[in-house]
Design a protein around this motif. Sequence first.
Motif, short mmCIF file in Angstrom:
data_model
loop_
_atom_site.label_atom_id
_atom_site.label_comp_id
_atom_site.label_asym_id
_atom_site.label_seq_id
_atom_site.Cartn_x
_atom_site.Cartn_y
_atom_site.Cartn_z
N ALA A 89 0.94 -1.24 -0.08
CA ALA A 89 -0.07 -0.16 -0.06
C ALA A 89 0.74 1.27 -0.14
O ALA A 89 1.81 1.38 0.92
N GLN A 90 0.62 2.17 -0.93
CA GLN A 90 1.22 3.46 -0.89
C GLN A 90 1.25 4.28 0.18
O GLN A 90 1.83 5.13 0.63
N VAL A 91 -0.09 4.48 0.59
CA VAL A 91 -0.36 5.27 1.69
C VAL A 91 0.03 4.65 2.99
O VAL A 91 -0.14 5.25 4.17
N ASP A 92 0.01 3.39 2.93
CA ASP A 92 0.75 2.77 4.44
C ASP A 92 1.75 1.48 4.16
O ASP A 92 1.25 0.29 3.87
N PRO A 93 2.80 1.86 3.84
CA PRO A 93 3.68 0.91 3.13
C PRO A 93 4.12 -0.38 4.31
O PRO A 93 4.45 -1.31 3.77
N ALA A 94 3.46 -0.19 5.49
CA ALA A 94 3.59 -1.45 6.44
C ALA A 94 2.55 -2.38 5.90
O ALA A 94 2.78 -3.68 6.31
N LEU A 95 1.47 -2.21 4.87
CA LEU A 95 0.42 -3.30 4.73
C LEU A 95 1.14 -3.77 3.36
O LEU A 95 1.39 -3.03 2.42
N THR A 96 1.34 -5.11 3.29
CA THR A 96 1.53 -6.08 1.98
C THR A 96 0.49 -6.95 2.03
O THR A 96 0.23 -7.58 2.78
N MET A 97 0.43 -7.30 0.73
CA MET A 97 -0.36 -8.35 -0.02
C MET A 97 0.30 -9.42 -0.64
O MET A 97 0.91 -8.90 -1.40
N THR A 98 0.22 -10.79 -0.26
CA THR A 98 1.30 -11.78 -1.07
C THR A 98 0.35 -12.82 -1.26
O THR A 98 -0.24 -13.37 -0.46
N ARG A 99 0.56 -13.10 -2.84
CA ARG A 99 -0.14 -14.55 -3.09
C ARG A 99 0.85 -15.83 -2.74
O ARG A 99 1.79 -15.78 -2.99
N THR A 100 0.10 -16.77 -1.93
CA THR A 100 0.76 -17.99 -1.48
C THR A 100 0.42 -19.03 -2.38
O THR A 100 0.88 -20.09 -2.11
N HIS A 101 -0.33 -18.60 -3.65
CA HIS A 101 -0.76 -19.75 -4.69
C HIS A 101 -1.19 -18.76 -5.70
O HIS A 101 -1.45 -17.52 -5.45
N ASP A 102 -1.00 -19.58 -6.88
CA ASP A 102 -1.39 -18.65 -8.20
C ASP A 102 -2.96 -17.95 -7.99
O ASP A 102 -3.05 -17.01 -8.63
N THR A 103 -3.87 -18.82 -7.45
CA THR A 103 -5.17 -18.36 -7.24
C THR A 103 -5.79 -18.76 -5.71
O THR A 103 -5.11 -19.74 -5.04
N ASN A 104 -6.47 -18.05 -5.34
CA ASN A 104 -7.44 -18.10 -4.23
C ASN A 104 -6.75 -18.14 -2.81
O ASN A 104 -7.10 -18.64 -1.89
N GLU A 105 -5.43 -17.66 -2.79
CA GLU A 105 -4.85 -17.67 -1.39
C GLU A 105 -3.91 -16.47 -1.36
O GLU A 105 -2.92 -16.29 -2.38
N VAL A 106 -4.14 -15.75 -0.26
CA VAL A 106 -3.41 -14.26 0.06
C VAL A 106 -2.78 -14.46 1.37
O VAL A 106 -3.57 -15.11 2.24
N VAL A 107 -1.77 -13.72 1.85
CA VAL A 107 -1.42 -13.22 3.15
C VAL A 107 -1.52 -11.71 2.99
O VAL A 107 -0.91 -11.14 2.23
N ALA A 108 -2.09 -11.17 3.96
CA ALA A 108 -2.38 -9.76 4.32
C ALA A 108 -1.44 -9.53 5.52
O ALA A 108 -1.77 -10.08 6.92
N GLU A 109 -0.58 -8.74 5.60
CA GLU A 109 0.32 -8.36 6.73
C GLU A 109 0.68 -6.82 6.87
O GLU A 109 0.93 -6.30 5.93
N VAL A 110 0.45 -6.65 8.19
CA VAL A 110 0.95 -5.05 8.82
C VAL A 110 1.76 -5.56 9.64
O VAL A 110 1.75 -6.05 10.62
N ALA A 111 3.25 -4.97 9.51
CA ALA A 111 4.41 -5.11 10.21
C ALA A 111 3.93 -4.64 11.70
O ALA A 111 3.59 -3.61 11.95
N GLY A 112 4.23 -5.68 12.68
CA GLY A 112 4.29 -5.33 13.90
C GLY A 112 2.82 -5.39 14.37
O GLY A 112 2.49 -5.05 15.70
#
Length: 316
Positions: free
Chosen positions: A169-192
Amino acid sequence: MVILVIAVTFMVGIQCAEVRKAKCKVKWFPRCYQSEHYCPPECPHHCEVDCAACKPVCNCNKPGAVCEDPRFVGGDGVAFYFHGKKNQDFCLVSDPDLHINAHFIGKSKASMKRDFTWVQSIAILFGSHNLFIGAHKVAKWDGSSDHLSVIFDGRPVNLPLSEGSEWRAQVDPALTMTRTHDTNEVVAEVAGKFKITARVVPITAEESRVHGYEITDEDCFAHLDLRFKFYSLSEEVSGVLGQTYREGYKSRVKMGAAMPIMGGDREFATTNLFAADCAMARFEGGAAIGGNILADEYAGMRCASGIGGHGIVCKK
C-alpha cells in the motif's frame, strides 16, 4: 506379478495426485528450505510446512484458525464452534487499534435449530484504513480460477495471478499483500500488528453428503479458511476470537463436548461488515465505514482476472 506391480504403482499415482504438496519457504531453515511434503491425511488438500520441525501441518489446527463450519482455534489453543447466523456480521477481534468483522453466509435446514454457516468475507479496520477480503459466489468450483476479492480503502487491489506476487500500500507501506498460490490464497500483513492468511475453498460434494449440507449446483458456498497471527494485542482485546488471547482467559465453551459451541450472537453482532459497534467493541480508530455500506455490496461484486492475469477487476 509384473502386472500387479504396475497396477499398484498406477493406484498410488492416482492417490498422490489427489493429495496436495506443501513446501518450506523460510530460508532461515536451510535444511528444510524448498523441501516438499505431502499434506497429512486429515487435511490432504491444504497444509503448510513447519520448517523448524520440517514436517507438514494442518493450517486449521493452529491457534488463530477459523475454518469450516466455522471452527475456531483460540489463542489459548482451545477449539470451538461459533455458528452465528447466515447473512449477518460478527466481531471476531476488537482492540483499541484493530477491529476485524466477519460476514457469515449459510443455509437453513428445517430439522435444525441453527443455520449451517461459513465465513464469506472479513473486514479489517486499523488506524484510518479498512481492508476487505472476500470470496465470490460460485456455482461450480474451478480451482484454476481466482474467486478472491481484495479491496483496500474502497479500491480493488491489483495482485498478479502468480505465487509470490506482492502488493504494498502506498498510503501505508506497512501493509503488504502476497499470493501464496497462483489463485485463491493470499497473506495480508501489517508489520508489527497482524498477519492474516486467507484461502477461498468450496463445500465439496463429499462434505455436503457427510454433513447433510444439501449443497446444489447453483452455489458451492465458496468461503474463507483463515489463519490469524497477532503481534500487539492489548489486554482489552475482545471478540469471538480476540478474547481468547487475553492473559488468564477462561474458555466459555463446555470442554469435552463433541462440538463445543460458543454462544453470544447478540454480544458479537455488528450492524454491518465495516462497523465497529458490537456490544464488546474496543476499537478507537477511524476506519469504520458508515452503515450504508453493507457486506452484500462487496460480496455482490463481479470480479475477473485482468488481461494476461495482471490484477483484479471488479464491477458492481
